[in-house]
Design an enzyme around this catalytic site. Structure first.
Site, short mmCIF file in Angstrom:
data_model
loop_
_atom_site.label_atom_id
_atom_site.label_comp_id
_atom_site.label_asym_id
_atom_site.label_seq_id
_atom_site.Cartn_x
_atom_site.Cartn_y
_atom_site.Cartn_z
N LYS A 103 69.50 -19.57 45.94
CA LYS A 103 69.49 -18.49 46.93
C LYS A 103 70.85 -17.80 47.01
O LYS A 103 71.90 -18.46 46.96
CB LYS A 103 69.10 -19.08 48.30
N SER A 109 63.51 -17.01 55.17
CA SER A 109 64.36 -16.06 54.47
C SER A 109 64.54 -16.37 52.98
O SER A 109 65.06 -15.55 52.23
CB SER A 109 65.75 -16.01 55.13
N SER A 145 63.16 -21.44 57.09
CA SER A 145 63.29 -20.54 55.95
C SER A 145 63.03 -21.15 54.58
O SER A 145 63.03 -20.44 53.58
CB SER A 145 64.68 -19.89 55.95
#
Length: 382
Positions: A30, A106, A130
């Site tokens: 990420k 997210s 997330s």
């Protein structure tokens, strides 16, 4: 399946030869986690001029030491502060298996990269669901380790009392391999045999509850009913604490024009959270954590849906209240800090749903063993 260019914001080929168990496994990380020689973009124009990182985050160092190949930086909801994955700046990844539904956030790119088969596993972060939410949306497995089980050194936000780093994969064996690489002391378990699950009462939609019950019935699991009276209060308290912590870090960006409208509004609201509200939320944290600990003394893991409903349609991504509801059953366990695992299943109509398991503090391996035991009962899992 053609790769969606919005899944990975940068392709890489970073890795070494360590002769370890994870040698050669392809991993996406990420884009709020530092990789030396690259800029940490956090899905935001506010980071477009950020300097190139001079050191790897601790989790990246661990991946490389385990022999993994880091093949890309995964897209994300801006500042890791949203649940739909919609991002006007870096692009919104399409959900590989359910293209009319949100990909979830997210850690949107991380989940999508796994679902699309671009990587063997991916690394995301989870401050209010997330990892588990996009895992459920994309029909993959996702683990939020307990708070502190994986080092956050080199991750954004730099400080958080809620955020955890963890893996996505297409099966539990790969979740175990990923955890062995990134979490010191983690030993890959065998599938659990005898265990008791505490079935948490929730207000999830009927089709979601039915999907979960079908999995438990297929496994003939030993299930006991559990009540967590503070579950709703814990959800609200988690929102308050996250809002205050994010505003303290990024509130100076409000009104600068460098943020998406949703993030600008969310941070502006966070600037209004006062100390009394935070104290009240922290009191809920203390009581809810004790409530979960007490429940886990009667069973080996709690089980409840990951999401209270099927994922929103793409055209509903702007529905703030609908998106907020999706965090009702995941965010409480960021507040408490317990490890939580999302297993993919489907509703009777074939839409994505998630089975969430919550374990005792420090019991990530045991939790994964229960996940392995349930894996064969999952409806429509990859």
């Amino acid at each position: 399946m053609s790769p969606d260019p919005a899944i990975l914001v940068q392709t890489l080929d970073l890795g070494g030869d360590s002769h370890c168990a994870a040698d050669g496994l392809r991993v996406a990380v990420k884009d709020c986690i530092a990789i030396a020689g690259t800029r940490t973009g956090c899905g935001s124009a506010a980071f477009d001029a950020a300097p190139v990182e001079t050191a790897h985050a601790a989790v990246v160092e661990a991946l490389l030491a385990a022999g993994c190949r880091i093949v890309g930086k995964a897209n994300m909801h801006e500042l890791a502060y949203g649940v739909t994955g919609a991002n006007a700046h870096t692009g919104t990844p399409l959900n590989p298996l359910f293209p009319d539904r949100i990909v979830g956030g997210s850690s949107s790119g991380s989940a999508a990269a796994v679902a699309a088969g671009l990587v063997d596993f991916a690394i995301g972060t989870d401050t209010g669901g997330s990892i588990r939410m996009p895992a459920a949306c994309c029909a993959v497995f996702g683990l939020k380790p307990g708070f502190g089980a994986v080092s956050r050194e080199g991750a954004v936000p730099a400080t958080s009392s809620l955020d955890c780093i963890g893996p996505f994969a297409r099966n539990m064996a790969m979740i175990g391999t990923a955890m062995a690489a990134i979490s010191p002391g983690f030993t890959v378990p065998c599938a659990a045999e005898d265990f008791v699950l505490g079935r948490v009462a929730t207000s999830a939609d009927a089709q979601i509850e039915a999907a979960l019950d079908k999995v438990l019935q297929a496994r003939s699991a030993d299930v006991r009913r559990i009540e967590l009276p503070l579950l709703g209060a814990a959800h609200r308290a988690g929102i308050t604490i996250m809002a205050a912590e994010m505003a303290a870090l990024f509130g100076h960006l409000v009104g600068t024009g460098k943020l998406g409208a949703d993030i600008d509004a969310r941070l502006a609201a966070g600037l209004k959270v006062d100390a009394a509200a935070v104290r009240e939320a922290e009191a809920v944290r203390t009581h809810f954590t004790a409530e979960v600990d007490a429940a886990l003394e009667t069973c080996d893991a709690l089980v409840l849906p990951t999401l209270p409903s099927v994922p929103l349609l793409l055209r509903e991504a702007g529905d703030a209240q609908g998106a907020l509801r999706l965090t009702e059953l995941v965010r409480p366990f960021n507040l408490s800090g317990h490890p939580a695992l999302s297993l993919p299943t489907r509703t009777a109509s074939g839409l994505p749903a998630g089975v969430q398991l919550v374990g005792a503090m420090g019991a990530e391996a045991a939790l994964c063993g229960i996940g392995m035991a349930l894996e064969g009962a999952l409806e429509g899992a990859q």
